[in-house]
Design a protein around this motif. Structure first.
Motif, short mmCIF file in Angstrom:
data_model
loop_
_atom_site.label_atom_id
_atom_site.label_comp_id
_atom_site.label_asym_id
_atom_site.label_seq_id
_atom_site.Cartn_x
_atom_site.Cartn_y
_atom_site.Cartn_z
N ILE A 110 9.18 3.15 -8.11
CA ILE A 110 7.81 2.81 -7.66
C ILE A 110 6.79 3.72 -8.35
CG2 ILE A 110 6.24 2.87 -5.66
CD1 ILE A 110 8.69 1.87 -3.96
N HIS A 142 2.90 2.90 -9.62
CA HIS A 142 1.85 3.92 -9.56
C HIS A 142 1.30 4.19 -10.96
CE1 HIS A 142 3.04 5.73 -5.37
NE2 HIS A 142 3.04 4.41 -5.38
N GLU A 182 1.77 9.36 -0.89
CA GLU A 182 3.17 8.94 -1.04
C GLU A 182 3.91 9.91 -1.96
OE1 GLU A 182 2.81 4.13 -0.30
OE2 GLU A 182 2.80 4.84 -2.37
N PHE A 236 7.37 10.37 -0.26
CA PHE A 236 8.52 10.15 -1.14
C PHE A 236 9.41 11.41 -1.26
CE2 PHE A 236 6.71 6.32 -3.80
CZ PHE A 236 6.54 5.61 -2.62
N HIS A 279 4.64 -4.22 -5.40
CA HIS A 279 4.66 -2.80 -5.05
C HIS A 279 4.75 -2.62 -3.52
CE1 HIS A 279 1.87 1.05 -5.47
NE2 HIS A 279 2.92 1.29 -4.72
N GLU A 295 7.84 -1.25 -0.86
CA GLU A 295 7.67 -0.16 0.11
C GLU A 295 7.86 -0.67 1.55
OE1 GLU A 295 3.89 1.60 -0.95
OE2 GLU A 295 4.74 2.53 -2.75
FE LIG Z 1 3.06 3.09 -3.59
#
Ligand SMILES: [Fe+2]
Ligand SMILES: [Fe+2]
Length: 241
Positions: free
Chosen positions: A84, A89, A138, A143, A218, A222
């Motif tokens: 991701i 990103h 994140e 994350f 995306h 998530e």
């Molecule tokens: Fe994200």
């Protein structure tokens, strides 16, 4: 028996077969923020026939996933968080300055012909600002904790308490981004250029349409894959501790 059922959630269908997101995109069915809805519920809200949608999904079930549709459900949580960051990103950080410059130029040159172009620029600017801060949260908080959870055999300490807390906040921000994206779609007549649109105008609409598509993928990864699996992993580690 068919592969999919009307009480399957839309998010689970796309997690299982990423290529089917194209069917939902085409029908205007939200499979990312709205991914927890059943197929039946999502179709009813869009005035679509769920049985006809099931038939379309079956028909496209053998479609191949091209390189943009990775099998996120098969990745470890660490691999998915890395993916991701490195794809979605990175894409947004690259695109934000470019789309911002296009939207600013189109609004200043053609805003007199269509005042909605000023709204497009302002809506995009606000959304890009919010998403930049969202991605930072994140990358710096959520994350790293997901990666620690996966690497641990007992529950690691986390200053936010349960991982469900920051996840709830991220999901809320995804919903807000979804509303802004819908607004951009409405303001641009579904990203359709008027006859008189110049190349910059067309490039802006093309970039916005791609931005929307990327955001759907995306947020789906998530909300429907990474977050529920991280919550489940936390619960397993809690039970084992
Ligand atoms: Fe994200
Ligand atoms: Fe997010």
């Amino acid at each position: 028996m068919s592969t999919y059922q009307v009480n399957d959630t839309v998010g689970a269908i796309v997690a299982r077969r990423p290529a089917l997101s194209r069917v939902f995109e085409q029908a205007g069915v939200d499979y990312c923020c709205g991914g927890k809805k059943t197929l039946d519920q999502a179709c009813r809200e869009k005035g679509l026939d769920a049985q006809a949608m099931l038939a379309t999904l079956e028909q496209h079930d053998g479609d191949s996933d091209d390189e943009t549709y990775v099998d996120a459900a098969a990745m470890s949580l660490t691999e998915l968080a890395d993916h991701i960051e490195h794809t979605h990103h990175a894409y947004l950080r690259n695109e934000f300055p470019r789309i911002n410059a296009l939207a600013q130029k189109v609004a200043s040159v053609h805003g007199g012909n269509d005042a909605r172009l000023h709204d497009i620029y302002q809506t995009f600017q606000a959304l890009a600002f919010e998403l930049s801060s969202h991605m930072m949260k994140e990358e710096q908080i959520l994350f790293p904790f997901v990666r620690r959870l996966e690497a641990s055999t007992s529950l690691p300490a986390f200053h936010c308490g349960s991982i469900a807390n920051p996840i709830r906040q991220m999901e809320h921000e995804h919903q807000d981004a979804g509303v802004a994206l819908e607004r951009l779609r409405t303001l641009s007549d579904n990203y359709t250029p008027p006859d008189w649109a110049c190349n910059t105008y067309r490039a802006m609409l093309d970039a916005l349409a791609r931005f929307e598509l990327d955001m759907h993928q995306h947020v789906h990864k998530e909300d429907n894959i990474l977050f529920p699996r991280a919550i489940e992993l936390e619960a397993q580690l809690t039970a084992a501790t």
